[in-house]
Structures are given as C-alpha cells and as structure tokens.
Design a protein around this motif. Structure first.
Motif, short mmCIF file in Angstrom:
data_model
loop_
_atom_site.label_atom_id
_atom_site.label_comp_id
_atom_site.label_asym_id
_atom_site.label_seq_id
_atom_site.Cartn_x
_atom_site.Cartn_y
_atom_site.Cartn_z
N TYR A 115 13.86 -16.27 18.14
CA TYR A 115 14.32 -17.60 18.52
C TYR A 115 15.51 -17.51 19.46
O TYR A 115 16.19 -16.48 19.53
CB TYR A 115 14.68 -18.42 17.28
CG TYR A 115 15.82 -17.91 16.42
CD1 TYR A 115 17.10 -18.45 16.50
CD2 TYR A 115 15.62 -16.87 15.51
CE1 TYR A 115 18.13 -17.98 15.70
CE2 TYR A 115 16.65 -16.40 14.70
CZ TYR A 115 17.90 -16.96 14.81
OH TYR A 115 18.93 -16.50 14.02
N LYS B 155 9.00 -21.37 22.77
CA LYS B 155 10.37 -21.88 22.72
C LYS B 155 10.87 -22.30 24.09
O LYS B 155 11.69 -23.22 24.23
CB LYS B 155 11.31 -20.84 22.11
CG LYS B 155 11.36 -19.51 22.83
CD LYS B 155 12.20 -18.51 22.07
CE LYS B 155 12.24 -17.14 22.74
NZ LYS B 155 10.89 -16.50 22.82
N ILE C 275 15.93 -22.58 18.61
CA ILE C 275 14.65 -22.86 19.27
C ILE C 275 13.71 -21.69 19.01
O ILE C 275 13.70 -20.70 19.74
CB ILE C 275 14.85 -23.07 20.78
CG1 ILE C 275 16.08 -23.93 21.07
CG2 ILE C 275 13.61 -23.70 21.39
CD1 ILE C 275 16.43 -24.05 22.53
N ASP D 81 10.09 -19.50 18.40
CA ASP D 81 8.65 -19.39 18.57
C ASP D 81 8.04 -19.50 17.18
O ASP D 81 8.39 -18.71 16.28
CB ASP D 81 8.27 -18.04 19.19
CG ASP D 81 8.54 -17.96 20.68
OD1 ASP D 81 8.40 -18.98 21.36
OD2 ASP D 81 8.92 -16.87 21.16
#
Length: 328
Positions: free
Chosen positions: A61, A84, A102, A104
């Motif tokens: 992330y 992301k 954020i 994945d």
C-alpha cells in the motif's frame, strides 16, 4: 593513459552495463516499465510504499499525509481491474491534511494473489477490516470506487466501529438500470477484457467520458499493458463471476440499509459502467448520504474530476461522525 581517461572509460562501461541490465529486465518482465512509472508517481506525491503481512496475506500500500495525530485517516479502495494508483490524483489534493492509506486489494496490483481464496465483496470486506485493524488506531473514513465501493459498503455496514464515515464512488452492488456493460456481465462476458489494441481502446472509451483524463501511454506502454491484461484475463473473469453474477452481486446494496455513518455518494453523470441510477438506489437505503453527480465524468470519477472528488471528500470529513467505539 591519464587517470581521468581511465575514469571516463570505467564510467562508460558501468553505464553500458546498467543499460544492458535494464534491457534484460524489461525483456523478462516488460510490465516493470509500468511499475517504474507508478513508483515515480508515488514518490512525486511524497507517498511511501509499505508492505505488511496480515493473516498470511501480503499487502502492498501507499501511505502518506499529515503528521498531526488528530488528522483523519482515509483508506481508499480501488475498483475492478484497478490498483492503488487510481487514487493518486485525489491523494495529490488531500495530502498533508489527512493520513492516506491506499492499498492494492488482495489479488490486485502488488498485493498477494496466490493462495487467496475468494475475491467477492464479503471476503474482501473482511480482509480490509483486518488491514484497518493492523494499520490504524482509530476509526477511518473509508472510500471505495466501483468494486471497491461495494467492498466499502459491506465493511461500513458490518464493522461500524472501524468506519467513522464512508464514501462510495460509482459503486458496484445494486441492480441499476440496464446498460450494455451490465447486460454483458449478466450474460457471462467480461466487457473489460483486453486482448489487443482495439479492445484496449474500447475499454478506455467505456471507462472515461473525458478523453483528456486517460493516462498517456507512449510506446511501448500500450503494448505492454495489452500483454499484461491478456495474462490477467482468467483472474478477471473469476472475480467478475463472483461480484457480477454470483450470489453476492447485490450484497452491498442489501447491506447499505445498515450503514448509519455519515456517507457520501458520488457518481459520474456519464458513467457507462455503473449507471448513475445506482446512486439513487443506494440513497434509498442511506438517506443520510450526500449525493454528488459529477457532470463532466464517466466511470473514472477519481481520475477524471479529482478536484471535485476531493472537495466532496472534504465535505464528508466535515460531517459529524456517528457514535464511535474502540476497535473490536
């Protein structure tokens, strides 16, 4: 031979070896060029690439934002065939004021796929709940786009102590008015499937209303993306079978009636994937939600109109949160 000439020769040999190494890497893994561009975008935003293992699943992330301990925490979930990086245009406008997480989603982007069973709304919602518990010490504002919106709706309904506010952007999970995309999905097709340049162009045309918002793909990125999507075809089909035609296809809409947190519903007025009628269907179950219709956008609101999306998120953050408790 003078020392400076020797130094130049050595430097030239090192540079040549570096170029050869890069060429060999790209020959083995052409998609590395796309990942390198993603990394450049992330670093330009001042976001850090983080890796965490939760319940045996490796998450990758992007993280960044405010050092203020009281700053709101935003968790941003991407959609089907996304990653992301889809949220980066919005992140650019919110950085510094919020802590941004954020990821994945498991199975997508850089996060683990092998051995991860099920990628439907319920399974992913449970995994995101575990991700929030592992990375946050207070309730978050959960934002989801498309498939990620469906995941966010299920999680907000089932784990209200983790989610202070929720924003659904062009969210999947309700029986919206018929369009060609939805009919194709119900018929067992993958209208997002890409196998050549022509199908890539159709895919982008369905996603975007504003052609200027389509990411630039200079040679050889277009062909690299086509090859990557060919490799992803079987996985994409399996996920679409779960979220588009399986027993969970309308689970987010069913769970939405249990969402009590301050909420935002935002849609592209020209969305050809999740028809804008879906926003009103969600709103019937979430009367507290603010509705925002983005007149200049198709399905990819988070990249087509990031200024308006960021402004809508700021409005959501200003809403008084529902009564919160500690994490379970």
């Amino acid at each position: 031979m003078p020392a400076w000439q020797i130094a130049l020769i050595v430097a030239a040999l090192v540079a040549a070896a570096f170029v050869v190494a890069i060429a060999l890497r790209l020959r083995r893994d052409p998609y590395a060029l796309v990942r390198a561009e993603f990394a450049r975008e992330r670093m330009a935003l001042g976001l850090a690439r983080q890796v965490v293992e939760i319940d045996g699943i490796r998450w990758v992330y992007a993280e960044g934002g405010s050092r203020d301990a009281d700053a709101p925490v935003l968790v941003m979930l991407h959609g089907f065939t996304g990653s992301k990086e889809n949220w980066y245009p919005v992140a650019r406008r919110l950085r510094g004021r919020c802590r941004l997480l954020i990821p994945d989603l498991p199975g997508w982007g850089e996060s683990r796929r092998e051995g991860v069973a099920g990628h439907g709304f319920a399974a992913q919602a449970a995994r995101v709940a575990a991700f929030i518990r592992a990375t946050c010490d207070k309730p978050v504002t959960l934002l989801g786009h498309s498939m990620g919106g469906g995941v966010a709706a299920v999680l907000a309904a089932r784990e209200p102590r983790l989610v202070a506010r929720v924003g659904l952007f062009d969210a999947a999970g309700v029986r919206f008015a018929d369009n060609q995309f939805g009919l194709d999905v119900l018929a067992g097709k993958n209208p997002f499937g890409v196998h050549d340049r022509a199908s890539l162009a159709r895919y982008l045309d369905v996603l975007f209303h504003d052609r200027c918002a389509i990411p630039a793909m200079p040679w050889p990125a277009r062909d690299i993306l086509v090859a990557h999507r060919r490799r992803e075809a079987a996985f994409e089909q399996s996920v679409l079978d779960e979220i588009g035609r399986g027993p969970e296809q309308f689970l987010p809409g069913e769970e939405a009636a249990r969402i009590r947190q301050p909420a935002l519903l935002a849609w592209g007025a020209h969305d050809r994937v999740i028809d804008p009628s879906a926003m009103d269907l969600y709103a019937e179950s979430m009367p507290q939600a603010r509705k925002v219709l983005l007149a200049g956008s198709g399905h990819m609101t988070v990249t087509e109109q990031p200024d308006d999306v960021a402004a809508a998120i700021e409005g959501l953050l200003a809403a008084e949160p529902a009564k919160q408790g500690a994490h379970a």
